[in-house]
Design a protein around this motif. Structure first.
Motif, short mmCIF file in Angstrom:
data_model
loop_
_atom_site.label_atom_id
_atom_site.label_comp_id
_atom_site.label_asym_id
_atom_site.label_seq_id
_atom_site.Cartn_x
_atom_site.Cartn_y
_atom_site.Cartn_z
N ILE A 107 0.84 -0.89 -0.38
CA ILE A 107 -0.10 -0.41 -0.14
C ILE A 107 0.31 1.04 -0.28
O ILE A 107 0.31 2.67 -0.55
CB ILE A 107 -1.30 -0.11 0.84
CG1 ILE A 107 -2.52 -0.90 1.16
CG2 ILE A 107 -1.17 1.39 1.51
CD1 ILE A 107 -2.67 -1.62 2.03
N ALA A 108 1.98 1.07 0.66
CA ALA A 108 2.71 2.81 0.77
C ALA A 108 3.77 2.65 -0.51
O ALA A 108 3.30 3.52 -0.63
CB ALA A 108 4.14 2.36 2.14
N GLU A 109 3.94 1.38 -0.99
CA GLU A 109 5.09 1.71 -2.22
C GLU A 109 4.21 2.06 -3.54
O GLU A 109 4.66 2.62 -4.34
CB GLU A 109 5.73 0.49 -3.08
CG GLU A 109 6.46 -0.14 -1.42
CD GLU A 109 6.77 -1.63 -1.38
OE1 GLU A 109 6.85 -2.32 -1.86
OE2 GLU A 109 8.06 -1.59 -0.81
N ASN A 110 2.66 1.67 -3.47
CA ASN A 110 2.14 1.79 -4.82
C ASN A 110 1.33 2.84 -4.56
O ASN A 110 1.23 3.98 -3.81
CB ASN A 110 0.90 1.28 -5.02
CG ASN A 110 1.81 0.08 -5.14
OD1 ASN A 110 1.68 -0.34 -7.07
ND2 ASN A 110 2.19 -1.47 -4.66
N ASP A 111 1.43 3.95 -5.82
CA ASP A 111 1.01 5.34 -5.75
C ASP A 111 -0.34 5.45 -6.12
O ASP A 111 -0.77 6.25 -5.38
CB ASP A 111 1.61 5.66 -7.67
CG ASP A 111 2.74 5.68 -8.00
OD1 ASP A 111 3.90 6.72 -6.77
OD2 ASP A 111 3.28 5.40 -9.32
N VAL A 113 -3.93 2.65 -4.72
CA VAL A 113 -4.34 1.97 -4.37
C VAL A 113 -6.64 1.84 -5.08
O VAL A 113 -7.12 2.44 -4.41
CB VAL A 113 -4.83 1.68 -3.08
CG1 VAL A 113 -4.82 0.09 -2.58
CG2 VAL A 113 -2.90 1.95 -2.59
N MET B 1 2.05 7.14 3.97
CA MET B 1 1.51 7.84 4.99
C MET B 1 0.14 7.89 4.07
O MET B 1 -0.15 8.01 2.46
CB MET B 1 1.80 8.97 4.55
CG MET B 1 1.19 10.24 5.80
SD MET B 1 -0.92 10.95 5.64
CE MET B 1 0.27 12.45 4.70
N ALA B 2 -1.23 7.43 4.12
CA ALA B 2 -2.26 7.50 3.59
C ALA B 2 -3.62 7.51 4.36
O ALA B 2 -3.10 7.76 5.51
CB ALA B 2 -2.61 5.95 2.68
N TYR B 4 -7.32 6.19 5.38
CA TYR B 4 -8.18 4.55 5.12
C TYR B 4 -9.06 4.66 5.35
O TYR B 4 -9.68 5.91 6.50
CB TYR B 4 -7.20 3.61 6.46
CG TYR B 4 -5.85 3.52 6.35
CD1 TYR B 4 -4.85 4.66 6.33
CD2 TYR B 4 -5.55 2.49 5.29
CE1 TYR B 4 -3.41 3.83 6.40
CE2 TYR B 4 -4.14 1.85 5.38
CZ TYR B 4 -2.89 3.14 5.64
OH TYR B 4 -1.96 2.32 5.21
N THR B 17 -4.50 -3.26 8.81
CA THR B 17 -3.39 -2.82 7.98
C THR B 17 -3.00 -1.08 8.32
O THR B 17 -1.77 -0.43 8.10
CB THR B 17 -4.06 -2.35 6.91
OG1 THR B 17 -4.49 -4.52 6.48
CG2 THR B 17 -2.50 -2.24 5.76
N ASP B 21 0.57 1.57 9.18
CA ASP B 21 0.99 2.89 8.52
C ASP B 21 1.44 3.46 9.87
O ASP B 21 0.35 4.54 10.12
CB ASP B 21 0.61 3.58 7.23
CG ASP B 21 0.47 4.68 7.08
OD1 ASP B 21 0.96 5.10 6.99
OD2 ASP B 21 -0.16 5.45 6.11
N LYS B 78 -3.11 10.34 -0.27
CA LYS B 78 -3.81 9.15 -0.81
C LYS B 78 -4.86 8.09 -0.43
O LYS B 78 -4.42 7.84 0.71
CB LYS B 78 -2.49 8.37 -0.65
CG LYS B 78 -2.12 6.54 -1.73
CD LYS B 78 -0.98 6.46 -2.56
CE LYS B 78 0.10 5.07 -1.34
NZ LYS B 78 0.93 4.19 -1.37
N VAL B 79 -5.31 7.68 -0.45
CA VAL B 79 -6.38 7.14 -0.31
C VAL B 79 -6.49 5.71 -0.10
O VAL B 79 -6.65 5.26 -1.47
CB VAL B 79 -7.84 7.26 -1.04
CG1 VAL B 79 -9.57 6.75 -0.49
CG2 VAL B 79 -8.40 8.88 -0.89
N VAL B 80 -6.68 5.04 0.51
CA VAL B 80 -6.65 3.45 0.55
C VAL B 80 -8.62 3.00 0.95
O VAL B 80 -9.05 3.22 2.23
CB VAL B 80 -6.16 2.83 1.91
CG1 VAL B 80 -5.93 1.28 1.14
CG2 VAL B 80 -4.60 3.26 0.84
N ASN B 81 -9.03 2.44 0.22
CA ASN B 81 -10.67 2.63 0.16
C ASN B 81 -11.19 0.86 0.99
O ASN B 81 -11.15 -0.02 0.37
CB ASN B 81 -11.51 2.70 -1.14
CG ASN B 81 -13.01 2.45 -0.36
OD1 ASN B 81 -13.40 2.85 0.66
ND2 ASN B 81 -13.52 1.91 -1.16
#
Lengths: 116, 83
Positions: A107-111, A113, B1-2, B4, B17, B21, B78-81
């Motif tokens: 997750i951290a490495e990819n631009d 997700v 850094m994202a 969530y 997860t 982070d 950066k979004v992680v859904n």
């Protein structure tokens, strides 16, 4: 501009079309003008798709197209397997087992997700 | 850094997860406002979802935000859904 994209497959297959629509989106990302680099990770109930016996015929065409374009990594998360009582011997060999730490690193490495 | 986004169905894997982070921002949406976010420091919860469910007193340290603030967070990160 080429990007690194992680596709997370989180939903149980066959109850909805996420599992195969996600693969179609992977093809789109890889074969478009930018030819993005894609990694696929199965987690949560998505891990059920990685069982040897699950019917992969609906997305077989996408998998073949993806293989023709470039080598793509297919991962499945160990914690999700353990939570569902799935052992590594039950898995289709396409899917390499990774830990949740590895998933967090992807997750951290990819631009970008995406989740399906 | 994202950032969530967390709803209840994927709360377990999503929050677990996010804890990996160190700079994670977590936003609880819909039924995600029921989730236990102990162990996480930068947590937000959507006002409409909190009020509808009457869980404002059960949120721990989560900061309540409205939809405008949610959109700002989504655009800025950066979004992680997991919703």
């Amino acid at each position: 501009m080429e990007k690194n994209i992680l596709f997370m497959f989180l939903r149980a297959p066959f109850g909805a079309i996420y599992y195969t629509e996600g693969m179609r989106a992977v093809v789109g990302m890889m074969s478009g003008m930018d030819e993005h680099k894609v990694t696929c990770a199965y987690a949560g109930d998505g891990a059920f798709y990685c069982l040897k016996g699950s019917d992969k015929s609906e997305s077989a065409g996408y998998v073949k197209t993806i293989a023709d374009i470039s080598e793509t990594h297919y991962y499945v998360e160990k914690e999700s397997l353990d939570e569902r009582g799935i052992s590594e011997g039950d898995l289709d060999e396409t899917y390499k087992v990774i830990t949740r730490d590895d998933l967090a690193r992807l997750i951290a490495e990819n631009d970008v997700v995406y989740d399906f | 850094m994202a950032l969530y986004l967390i709803d209840l169905p994927f709360a377990k894997i999503g929050l677990d997860t996010a804890k990996r982070d160190s700079d994670a921002k977590v936003v609880l949406v819909q039924d995600g406002v029921y989730a236990d976010t102990s162990g996480l420091s930068d947590v937000y919860a959507v006002k409409e979802d909190v009020e509808k469910r009457g869980v404002a007193s059960r949120l721990g340290g989560a900061k309540i935000i409205d939809y405008n603030e949610l959109v700002d967070l989504i655009v800025e990160n950066k979004v992680v859904n997991f919703a």
